[in-house]
Motif scaffolding. Structure first.
Motif, PDB file in Angstrom:
ATOM      1  N   VAL A 241       0.777  -1.097  -0.050  1.00 27.60           N
ATOM      2  CA  VAL A 241      -0.111   0.149  -0.042  1.00 27.60           C
ATOM      3  C   VAL A 241       0.805   1.260  -0.213  1.00 27.60           C
ATOM      4  CG1 VAL A 241      -1.757   1.166   1.496  1.00 27.60           C
ATOM      5  CG2 VAL A 241      -1.982  -1.259   1.095  1.00 27.60           C
ATOM      6  N   ILE A 242       1.933   1.232   0.707  1.00 27.94           N
ATOM      7  CA  ILE A 242       3.032   2.379   0.897  1.00 27.94           C
ATOM      8  C   ILE A 242       3.453   2.706  -0.395  1.00 27.94           C
ATOM      9  CG2 ILE A 242       4.801   3.305   1.912  1.00 27.94           C
ATOM     10  CD1 ILE A 242       3.838   1.866   4.408  1.00 27.94           C
ATOM     11  N   LEU A 243       3.880   1.597  -1.066  1.00 30.93           N
ATOM     12  CA  LEU A 243       4.704   1.878  -2.305  1.00 30.93           C
ATOM     13  C   LEU A 243       3.727   2.264  -3.434  1.00 30.93           C
ATOM     14  CD1 LEU A 243       7.128  -1.122  -2.388  1.00 30.93           C
ATOM     15  CD2 LEU A 243       7.600   1.082  -1.742  1.00 30.93           C
ATOM     16  N   PHE A 244       2.546   1.741  -3.334  1.00 28.97           N
ATOM     17  CA  PHE A 244       1.510   1.950  -4.136  1.00 28.97           C
ATOM     18  C   PHE A 244       1.291   3.567  -4.260  1.00 28.97           C
ATOM     19  CE2 PHE A 244      -2.661   2.641  -5.804  1.00 28.97           C
ATOM     20  CZ  PHE A 244      -2.797   1.878  -7.068  1.00 28.97           C
ATOM     21  N   TRP A 245       0.978   4.146  -2.947  1.00 26.70           N
ATOM     22  CA  TRP A 245       0.634   5.290  -2.706  1.00 26.70           C
ATOM     23  C   TRP A 245       2.054   6.386  -3.155  1.00 26.70           C
ATOM     24  CZ3 TRP A 245       3.215   9.055   0.682  1.00 26.70           C
ATOM     25  CH2 TRP A 245       2.417  10.090   0.795  1.00 26.70           C
ATOM     26  N   ILE A 246       3.110   5.907  -3.052  1.00 26.78           N
ATOM     27  CA  ILE A 246       4.229   6.699  -3.542  1.00 26.78           C
ATOM     28  C   ILE A 246       4.177   6.949  -4.932  1.00 26.78           C
ATOM     29  CG2 ILE A 246       6.902   6.549  -3.650  1.00 26.78           C
ATOM     30  CD1 ILE A 246       6.865   5.407  -0.738  1.00 26.78           C
ATOM     31  N   VAL A 247       3.861   5.851  -5.651  1.00 28.69           N
ATOM     32  CA  VAL A 247       3.727   5.892  -7.130  1.00 28.69           C
ATOM     33  C   VAL A 247       2.543   6.633  -7.395  1.00 28.69           C
ATOM     34  CG1 VAL A 247       3.310   4.427  -9.280  1.00 28.69           C
ATOM     35  CG2 VAL A 247       4.922   3.601  -7.402  1.00 28.69           C
ATOM     36  N   ASP A 248       1.646   6.856  -6.989  1.00 28.90           N
ATOM     37  CA  ASP A 248       0.569   7.605  -7.002  1.00 28.90           C
ATOM     38  C   ASP A 248       0.678   9.091  -6.776  1.00 28.90           C
ATOM     39  OD1 ASP A 248      -2.582   7.783  -7.545  1.00 28.90           O
ATOM     40  OD2 ASP A 248      -2.386   8.860  -5.564  1.00 28.90           O
ATOM     41  N   ARG A 249       1.536   9.297  -5.783  1.00 32.66           N
ATOM     42  CA  ARG A 249       1.876  10.835  -5.435  1.00 32.66           C
ATOM     43  C   ARG A 249       2.865  11.306  -6.756  1.00 32.66           C
ATOM     44  NH1 ARG A 249      -1.715  12.864  -2.767  1.00 32.66           N
ATOM     45  NH2 ARG A 249      -2.572  11.178  -3.402  1.00 32.66           N
ATOM     46  N   VAL A 250       3.848  10.227  -7.230  1.00 31.58           N
ATOM     47  CA  VAL A 250       4.709  10.891  -8.402  1.00 31.58           C
ATOM     48  C   VAL A 250       3.622  11.060  -9.561  1.00 31.58           C
ATOM     49  CG1 VAL A 250       6.464  10.214  -9.805  1.00 31.58           C
ATOM     50  CG2 VAL A 250       6.551   9.542  -7.279  1.00 31.58           C
ATOM     51  N   GLU A 251       2.754  10.235  -9.765  1.00 35.76           N
ATOM     52  CA  GLU A 251       1.825  10.476 -10.681  1.00 35.76           C
ATOM     53  C   GLU A 251       1.213  11.683 -10.636  1.00 35.76           C
ATOM     54  OE1 GLU A 251      -1.825   8.234 -13.098  1.00 35.76           O
ATOM     55  OE2 GLU A 251      -1.230   7.980 -11.169  1.00 35.76           O
ATOM     56  N   ARG A 252       0.606  12.255  -9.697  1.00 37.37           N
ATOM     57  CA  ARG A 252       0.044  13.496  -9.245  1.00 37.37           C
ATOM     58  C   ARG A 252       0.893  14.541  -9.771  1.00 37.37           C
ATOM     59  NH1 ARG A 252      -4.912  13.322  -6.588  1.00 37.37           N
ATOM     60  NH2 ARG A 252      -5.536  11.088  -5.866  1.00 37.37           N
ATOM     61  N   LEU A 253       2.258  14.419  -9.172  1.00 35.41           N
ATOM     62  CA  LEU A 253       3.226  15.524  -9.381  1.00 35.41           C
ATOM     63  C   LEU A 253       3.594  15.683 -11.073  1.00 35.41           C
ATOM     64  CD1 LEU A 253       5.619  15.041  -6.571  1.00 35.41           C
ATOM     65  CD2 LEU A 253       3.962  16.705  -6.699  1.00 35.41           C
ATOM     66  N   LEU A 254       3.648  14.712 -11.600  1.00 35.15           N
ATOM     67  CA  LEU A 254       4.135  14.590 -12.926  1.00 35.15           C
ATOM     68  C   LEU A 254       2.970  15.022 -14.157  1.00 35.15           C
ATOM     69  CD1 LEU A 254       6.760  11.826 -13.047  1.00 35.15           C
ATOM     70  CD2 LEU A 254       7.229  14.259 -12.930  1.00 35.15           C
ATOM     71  N   ILE A 255       1.853  14.532 -14.040  1.00 39.56           N
ATOM     72  CA  ILE A 255       0.728  14.498 -14.843  1.00 39.56           C
ATOM     73  C   ILE A 255      -0.433  14.902 -13.930  1.00 39.56           C
ATOM     74  CG2 ILE A 255       1.585  13.106 -16.736  1.00 39.56           C
ATOM     75  CD1 ILE A 255      -0.073  10.756 -15.445  1.00 39.56           C
ATOM     76  N   PRO A 256      -0.467  16.015 -13.449  1.00 38.67           N
ATOM     77  CA  PRO A 256      -1.758  16.418 -12.600  1.00 38.67           C
ATOM     78  C   PRO A 256      -2.980  16.717 -13.421  1.00 38.67           C
ATOM     79  CG  PRO A 256      -0.434  18.248 -13.034  1.00 38.67           C
ATOM     80  CD  PRO A 256       0.618  17.242 -13.536  1.00 38.67           C
ATOM     81  N   TRP A 257      -2.892  17.032 -14.718  1.00 40.24           N
ATOM     82  CA  TRP A 257      -3.979  16.995 -15.463  1.00 40.24           C
ATOM     83  C   TRP A 257      -4.647  15.712 -15.652  1.00 40.24           C
ATOM     84  CZ3 TRP A 257       0.701  17.167 -17.383  1.00 40.24           C
ATOM     85  CH2 TRP A 257       1.361  15.913 -18.309  1.00 40.24           C
ATOM     86  N   HIS A 258      -4.079  14.870 -15.836  1.00 35.90           N
ATOM     87  CA  HIS A 258      -4.816  13.542 -16.046  1.00 35.90           C
ATOM     88  C   HIS A 258      -5.503  13.117 -14.838  1.00 35.90           C
ATOM     89  CE1 HIS A 258      -5.318   9.273 -17.019  1.00 35.90           C
ATOM     90  NE2 HIS A 258      -5.216   8.905 -15.971  1.00 35.90           N
ATOM     91  N   VAL A 259      -4.783  13.499 -13.553  1.00 36.17           N
ATOM     92  CA  VAL A 259      -5.252  13.020 -12.112  1.00 36.17           C
ATOM     93  C   VAL A 259      -6.651  13.768 -11.819  1.00 36.17           C
ATOM     94  CG1 VAL A 259      -4.907  12.853  -9.804  1.00 36.17           C
ATOM     95  CG2 VAL A 259      -3.063  12.184 -11.431  1.00 36.17           C
ATOM     96  N   SER A 260      -6.638  15.101 -12.195  1.00 32.15           N
ATOM     97  CA  SER A 260      -7.765  15.751 -11.773  1.00 32.15           C
ATOM     98  C   SER A 260      -8.775  15.398 -12.975  1.00 32.15           C
ATOM     99  CB  SER A 260      -7.206  17.241 -12.355  1.00 32.15           C
ATOM    100  OG  SER A 260      -6.816  17.742 -13.564  1.00 32.15           O
ATOM    101  N   GLN A 261      -8.593  15.054 -14.077  1.00 31.72           N
ATOM    102  CA  GLN A 261      -9.691  14.804 -14.998  1.00 31.72           C
ATOM    103  C   GLN A 261     -10.261  13.391 -14.604  1.00 31.72           C
ATOM    104  OE1 GLN A 261      -7.968  14.449 -18.941  1.00 31.72           O
ATOM    105  NE2 GLN A 261      -7.807  16.536 -19.403  1.00 31.72           N
TER     106      GLN A 261
END
Length: 269
Positions: A241-261
């Motif tokens: 869960v922690i590693l998945f959350w870290i990858v998800d945080r990195v995704e939010r930093l790099l492609i925030p437009w996709h996450v918001s959509q």
């Protein structure tokens, strides 16, 4: 007015993203405990939740110490999966010839159980961290390749042609069009990969290791110490869960437009 604010705050907490899984987890634990009490299941078959919590409370220093080798192997294997998987996906998506040679072999490799070939890594590389890293890499590599290939192939050809018409070089077209468009798919593969890397590291520890959570589980099974084995499973679940959350945080930093959509679609649905 104050009562309305309190109700609004309570509603916000209840509807938070982390509350619902936590409530469902409590429901599972309660159902687990009630099932043991109602059907009188002996402790040597399924331990009670209180016994597992007791092991986590009293033995957490030892469990934490054993979790570090598993974490190292998982992270190294996952990083290797991303470092090799994304370039391989670029080659497969960019060349039909490369795809015809490599892609079938990748699919064929997934039909080989990693538990069956993991002993070979111990024979070749000993009982250190390398066999565990290789096992984590092998399980995490395929999801990265498949998702990245799908992402690169889904790029709109008209956008690529427009970028080339503007006299963009191959590298600039890739950086401005292909890579941003494929990033959501790449991160989808990375999220799957990081959880499978945990499994791969444990597989390597099962085969040959004197440390790690997999070693604790194997030792617990041999002595029928089920509370410790379940506690080790809890540690593995938390690690994933922690590693998945870290990858998800990195995704939010790099492609925030996709996450918001994505969140907007989920919220409106």
């Amino acid at each position: 007015m104050a009562e309305a604010r309190v109700r609004s705050a309570i509603a916000k907490v209840v509807n938070a993203a982390w509350v619902r899984p936590f409530l469902f987890l409590i429901f599972i634990v309660v159902a687990w405990d009630l099932t043991i009490r109602i059907f009188k299941i002996p402790a040597y078959e399924i331990p009670a939740p209180v016994d597992v919590v007791a092991v986590l409370w009293h033995d957490w220093p030892e469990l934490l110490r054993q979790a570090w080798p598993t974490t190292y192997a998982t992270i190294y294997g996952f990083v290797l999966s991303a470092a090799f998987g994304i370039p391989v996906a670029m080659l497969i998506a960019g060349s039909k010839t490369v795809e015809s040679y490599i892609y079938p072999l990748l699919v064929f490799s997934q039909s080989v159980p990693k538990v069956a070939i993991a002993p070979l890594f111990v024979v070749w590389f000993g009982f250190g961290i390398i066999p565990k890293v290789i096992s984590a890499f092998l399980l995490g590599f395929f999801p990265v390749v498949v998702s990245a290939v799908q992402g690169f192939k889904s790029v709109d050809p008209d956008m690529v042609d427009l970028a080339r018409a503007l006299q963009g070089s191959r590298f600039h077209v890739f950086r401005a069009v292909n890579l941003p468009h494929a990033m959501p798919a790449i991160f989808s593969g990375l999220k799957v990969s990081v959880t499978l890397a945990v499994v791969g590291a444990v597989v390597g520890e099962f085969v040959g290791s004197n440390s790690g959570i997999g070693y604790v589980m194997q030792r617990s099974i041999g002595t029928f110490d089920l509370p410790t084995m379940f506690a080790a499973l809890v540690i593995l679940a938390l690690l994933g869960v922690i590693l998945f959350w870290i990858v998800d945080r990195v995704e939010r930093l790099l492609i925030p437009w996709h996450v918001s959509q994505r969140e907007e679609i989920v919220f409106t649905s």
